[in-house]
Design a protein around this motif. Structure first.
Motif, PDB file in Angstrom:
ATOM      1  N   ARG A 176      -7.740  -4.964   4.070  1.00 10.89           N
ATOM      2  CA  ARG A 176      -7.902  -5.494   2.721  1.00 10.89           C
ATOM      3  C   ARG A 176      -9.322  -5.347   2.211  1.00 10.89           C
ATOM      4  O   ARG A 176     -10.259  -5.458   2.940  1.00 10.89           O
ATOM      5  N   ALA A 218      -0.126   9.206  11.259  1.00 10.65           N
ATOM      6  CA  ALA A 218       1.060  10.043  11.090  1.00 10.65           C
ATOM      7  C   ALA A 218       1.568  10.562  12.431  1.00 10.65           C
ATOM      8  O   ALA A 218       2.752  10.811  12.606  1.00 10.65           O
ATOM      9  N   LEU A 219       0.654  10.735  13.390  1.00  8.78           N
ATOM     10  CA  LEU A 219       1.034  11.230  14.707  1.00  8.78           C
ATOM     11  C   LEU A 219       1.046  10.108  15.739  1.00  8.78           C
ATOM     12  O   LEU A 219       1.324  10.341  16.905  1.00  8.78           O
ATOM     13  N   ASN A 261      -7.782  15.527  -4.016  1.00 13.73           N
ATOM     14  CA  ASN A 261      -6.322  15.502  -4.015  1.00 13.73           C
ATOM     15  C   ASN A 261      -5.666  16.827  -3.626  1.00 13.73           C
ATOM     16  O   ASN A 261      -4.641  16.841  -2.973  1.00 13.73           O
ATOM     17  N   GLU A 276       1.785  16.916  11.506  1.00 11.83           N
ATOM     18  CA  GLU A 276       2.476  15.641  11.714  1.00 11.83           C
ATOM     19  C   GLU A 276       3.957  15.850  12.038  1.00 11.83           C
ATOM     20  O   GLU A 276       4.569  15.019  12.696  1.00 11.83           O
ATOM     21  N   LYS A 319      -6.004   7.998   4.205  1.00 13.78           N
ATOM     22  CA  LYS A 319      -5.723   6.567   4.110  1.00 13.78           C
ATOM     23  C   LYS A 319      -4.975   6.070   5.351  1.00 13.78           C
ATOM     24  O   LYS A 319      -3.995   6.669   5.774  1.00 13.78           O
ATOM     25  N   ASP A 335       0.863  -1.173   0.000  1.00 14.92           N
ATOM     26  CA  ASP A 335       0.000   0.000   0.000  1.00 14.92           C
ATOM     27  C   ASP A 335       0.896   1.218   0.000  1.00 14.92           C
ATOM     28  O   ASP A 335       1.910   1.211   0.684  1.00 14.92           O
ATOM     29  N   TYR A 336       0.524   2.235  -0.720  1.00 13.00           N
ATOM     30  CA  TYR A 336       1.344   3.442  -0.641  1.00 13.00           C
ATOM     31  C   TYR A 336       0.464   4.679  -0.675  1.00 13.00           C
ATOM     32  O   TYR A 336      -0.679   4.621  -1.114  1.00 13.00           O
ATOM     33  N   ARG A 337       0.986   5.751  -0.196  1.00 13.14           N
ATOM     34  CA  ARG A 337       0.370   7.051  -0.331  1.00 13.14           C
ATOM     35  C   ARG A 337       1.479   8.076  -0.201  1.00 13.14           C
ATOM     36  O   ARG A 337       2.621   7.734   0.129  1.00 13.14           O
ATOM     37  N   GLY A 338       1.126   9.326  -0.435  1.00 14.46           N
ATOM     38  CA  GLY A 338       2.135  10.356  -0.284  1.00 14.46           C
ATOM     39  C   GLY A 338       1.586  11.707  -0.653  1.00 14.46           C
ATOM     40  O   GLY A 338       0.397  11.853  -0.924  1.00 14.46           O
ATOM     41  N   PRO A 358     -10.181   9.306   0.427  1.00 10.36           N
ATOM     42  CA  PRO A 358      -9.042   9.802  -0.342  1.00 10.36           C
ATOM     43  C   PRO A 358      -7.709   9.543   0.376  1.00 10.36           C
ATOM     44  O   PRO A 358      -7.693   9.151   1.535  1.00 10.36           O
ATOM     45  N   SER A 359      -6.631   9.819  -0.358  1.00  6.76           N
ATOM     46  CA  SER A 359      -5.339   9.374   0.152  1.00  6.76           C
ATOM     47  C   SER A 359      -4.891  10.127   1.400  1.00  6.76           C
ATOM     48  O   SER A 359      -4.114   9.603   2.177  1.00  6.76           O
ATOM     49  N   ASP A 360      -5.398  11.345   1.607  1.00  5.48           N
ATOM     50  CA  ASP A 360      -4.931  12.064   2.801  1.00  5.48           C
ATOM     51  C   ASP A 360      -5.473  11.451   4.093  1.00  5.48           C
ATOM     52  O   ASP A 360      -4.972  11.748   5.165  1.00  5.48           O
ATOM     53  N   ASN A 368      -2.160  15.421  -2.639  1.00 10.45           N
ATOM     54  CA  ASN A 368      -2.122  14.090  -2.017  1.00 10.45           C
ATOM     55  C   ASN A 368      -2.323  13.021  -3.064  1.00 10.45           C
ATOM     56  O   ASN A 368      -3.201  13.135  -3.913  1.00 10.45           O
ATOM     57  N   PHE A 369      -1.518  11.980  -3.011  1.00  7.87           N
ATOM     58  CA  PHE A 369      -1.742  10.875  -3.936  1.00  7.87           C
ATOM     59  C   PHE A 369      -1.652   9.551  -3.198  1.00  7.87           C
ATOM     60  O   PHE A 369      -1.278   9.507  -2.021  1.00  7.87           O
ATOM     61  N   GLU A 422       9.789   7.254   9.097  1.00 11.98           N
ATOM     62  CA  GLU A 422       9.465   5.991   9.753  1.00 11.98           C
ATOM     63  C   GLU A 422      10.087   4.860   8.948  1.00 11.98           C
ATOM     64  O   GLU A 422      10.057   4.887   7.723  1.00 11.98           O
ATOM     65  N   LYS A 431       8.495   5.415   5.501  1.00 16.70           N
ATOM     66  CA  LYS A 431       7.968   6.730   5.169  1.00 16.70           C
ATOM     67  C   LYS A 431       9.134   7.696   5.111  1.00 16.70           C
ATOM     68  O   LYS A 431       9.846   7.873   6.110  1.00 16.70           O
TER      69      LYS A 431
END
Lengths: 432, 269
Positions: free
Chosen positions: B269, B119-120, A396, A156, B97, A45-48, B93-95, A431-432, A108, A90
């Protein structure tokens, strides 16, 4: 990587990646969705995000640039699920125009597994948080990044990562968190780089030409840290006890050579949290045992302290929340501190009272967020306001602006010393 | 978007499954309260536990679309109509996730709710007082789902034809809600609520919640598609449910802080 060519390279990479990102110029929705599905099937899984932001001082700087923030940042966050263990990476690539640097940081990188039915183990670089305060920390003695917090980076970044092993044990009677950090992880404190501060020795506000230098604590396994939490949820009432053995996270001591250092610290505390009157209430307390100044008569090392916190949060209307906190710091052996203080040095109050207020309002289908976080100390007579506005243009794209505004009647109080660092910032994020 | 408000999803949506037992079909003359009780159980208590993937399409009054996707786990504690636990893992959305929203639902009193921000590494407790606000920016309300207790309204059977009961609900405490009344169509076979229409204080119809597609899953009538329309301001939200499974044997400790910080595979999943 340092210097300008690096900066340009990073920008170029960021732009390329922006183009590749979902919804970008090159990638069609469908092929990308298929690609993501295939990754997910493989347990990945990825995001960024790609983030651009700039900030400017609104007061005359003291020995600093006018620009307080100017950076491009690309974050990639990858999870790899191997079944018996989950791997996490990360990392950020950044180009910073204020400190004229660029490069990469790993936020991370850890492995997380369950060696026993009742135990989780997380080993590696990780972000750690516990306690009940809202932007006030008593028993959370994990590293913070105050520079990021005061200059307008995303929330964060207030939490700095630590190299740690965290063993969590879950029993019916109580749950236990044991965190071992083999090498001391200090906070990113205000040292004159980028933000100016009050120097008690100079009796003046100073900046990058008088940067603080510390005696680091870098010895593996001898300059280490231990943090423990016992916690349990009694049908809605969350109770916890805390213990920490390590060092003050900011350099609260000074050596004869004029350099600062991180004195030894032990702390004990507890917290309670539950719903109350349709809102949420929390209570937390801690005792800081400053082991290098047990009697409180060494003016070069911070005394032991008691810290208390009570908070209450409630809805004020639809999509409108408010919360209040009262926080108290009490210096132990105050008379010894006062009597040992060298003449001319500004003295701290025995009791530091602090109030915080948070207001959050969501508008336009929760896409527009208005928020204010305010600290006000009636005893120090200083304040710190953090207004922010953000708007989600699409799922996004996010645009935002905010401020870090410091006020103080005196130049030497906690927030007052940062008055010249008051800044406004703005930017956008994909954001993606 | 605000995840805190999430729950709403369950609304008509999520585990909006029903149950068709011989008893309920055989029932002769049911009172309005009995019908509502059965509908509540049909809609929210299918099986002892369950999971679903939810995709929401939110369309605003100018036709702009936003998407949400999350997995939901649910487990009942004790008898139908009683305590429940929910675990919502966000994928899109991805923010958001990786964020997790957890509810311990206590009928008759305030729910306990938590949000985990990875994230925190922060486990945030959320005040439970907001009932009729948007769930993650959609047209679903928190209360559409898990919030509104059956005891909060007076129920009246308006009509009963060969397919539906039509029930009118009026709030016992009108000051606490934005509607003056609403009507619910309940399927006589399955006791699934299939449509609800809300009237404002001026008695104008302003909001409609509908089940668009119901299918049998493991013997439980289950909503596969539902829609909320905001008739006053414009805009609508359509929720699609997939990968639905009941009685999967979820462990109780999934709904604790341990698994907030460490989302289980069933949720991811």
């Amino acid at each position: 990587m340092k210097g300008r060519p690096g900066f340009r390279l990073i920008i170029l990479i960021l732009l390329l990646l922006a183009g590749l990102a979902p919804g970008g110029v090159w990638a069609g929705e469908f092929s990308l969705a298929r690609f993501n599905d295939r990754l997910a099937d493989a347990g990945i899984d990825y995001r960024g995000f790609l983030d651009l932001r700039g900030g400017w001082r609104v007061r005359e700087p003291v020995d600093e640039r006018h620009t307080s923030l100017g950076e491009a940042r690309l974050q990639l966050d990858i999870d790899y699920d191997l079944g018996w263990v989950v791997g996490k990476f990360k990392g950020d690539l950044f180009a910073d125009a204020v400190e004229r640097s660029s490069g990469g940081t790993i936020r991370e990188a850890y492995l997380l597994g369950s060696p026993l039915d009742f135990a989780d183990l997380k080993v590696g670089r990780q972000v750690l948080t516990w306690g009940t305060g809202d932007l006030l920390f008593i028993n959370d003695l994990f590293p913070k990044d105050w520079k990021s917090f005061f200059t307008g980076r995303e929330n964060e970044y207030l939490k700095a990562p630590a190299e740690a092993a965290r063993l969590s044990l879950f029993f019916d009677v109580v749950n236990i968190d044991l965190v071992y950090m083999p090498r001391f992880n200090p906070s990113e404190y205000i040292n004159g780089q980028r933000l100016s501060y009050w120097s008690p020795l100079s009796g003046d506000t100073v900046g990058r030409d008088h940067g603080l230098r510390d005696h680091g604590r870098n010895s593996w396994f001898s300059e280490d840290e231990v943090a423990v939490r016992l916690f349990r949820n009694f049908s809605g009432l969350e109770a916890a006890f805390y213990f920490y053995d390590g060092y003050w996270k900011t350099p609260e001591g000074m050596k004869a050579d004029g350099r600062v250092y991180f004195p030894r610290l032990r702390s004990f505390g507890f917290s309670l949290r539950r719903d109350l009157f349709g809102g949420l209430a929390n209570l937390e307390a801690g005792w800081y045992d400053s082991r290098d100044d047990r009697d409180g008569d060494d003016p070069m090392v911070r005394n032991s302290e008691w810290r208390f916190l009570v908070g209450f949060e409630h809805e004020l209307g639809d999509d409108f929340t408010g919360s209040l906190q009262y926080y108290l710091e009490v210096i132990q052996d105050y008379d010894d501190y006062r009597d040992s203080l060298p003449p001319g040095m500004e003295k701290r109050d025995e009791y530091r009272h602090l109030l915080t207020l948070r207001l959050t309002r969501l508008l336009l289908r929760q896409n527009l967020i208005l928020s204010l976080f305010a600290y006000y100390s009636p005893s120090d007579n200083d304040a710190y306001l953090r207004p922010q506005i953000s708007y989600k243009l699409t799922d996004n794209w996010l645009i935002f602006a905010g401020g870090n505004l410091f006020y103080g009647a005196e130049d030497y109080t906690f927030f007052g010393q940062f008055e010249s660092n008051s800044n406004l910032y703005g930017g956008l994020r994909y954001n993606f | 978007m605000k995840i805190g408000r999430v729950c709403a999803c369950f609304v008509l949506l999520i585990l909006f499954a029903g149950f068709v037992s011989a008893e309920s079909v055989a029932a002769g003359q049911l009172s309005a309260d009995e019908i509502v009780d059965k509908a509540n159980i049909a809609a929210y208590y299918a099986g002892d536990d369950g999971r679903a993937t939810v995709k929401m399409t939110i369309t605003d009054n100018q036709g702009r679309k936003r998407y949400r996707e999350f997995n939901i786990l649910r487990k009942d504690d004790g008898p139908d109509g009683g305590e429940q636990k929910f675990y919502v893992y966000f994928k899109r959305p991805s923010d958001v996730k990786g964020m997790v929203f957890m509810v311990h639902k206590h009928p008759g009193k305030d729910d306990d709710r938590w949000l985990y921000l990875p994230a925190l590494d922060l486990v945030k407790r959320i005040a439970a007082s907001d009932k009729r606000t948007s769930f993650v920016g959609s047209d679903f309300y928190y209360e559409d789902v898990s919030g509104r207790g059956v005891d909060e309204d007076e129920h009246k059977l308006l009509k009963s034809d060969d397919k539906f009961y039509l029930i009118e609900c009026r709030p016992k405490d009108p000051g606490s809600v934005e509607f003056s009344r609403y009507q619910v169509w309940i399927d006589k076979q399955s006791f699934m609520p299939v449509k609800a229409e809300y009237y404002d204080k001026e008695n104008t119809l302003y909001r409609r919640v509908e089940a668009l597609e119901i299918k049998d899953v493991q013997g439980f009538p289950t909503v596969l598609r539902s829609r909320v329309e905001n008739l006053a301001a414009g805009g609508k939200t359509v929720s699609e449910f997939s990968r639905i499974k009941y009685d999967i044997g979820l462990k109780d400790d999934i709904f604790t802080e341990r698994y907030l910080r460490r989302p289980p595979r069933q949720a991811r999943r």
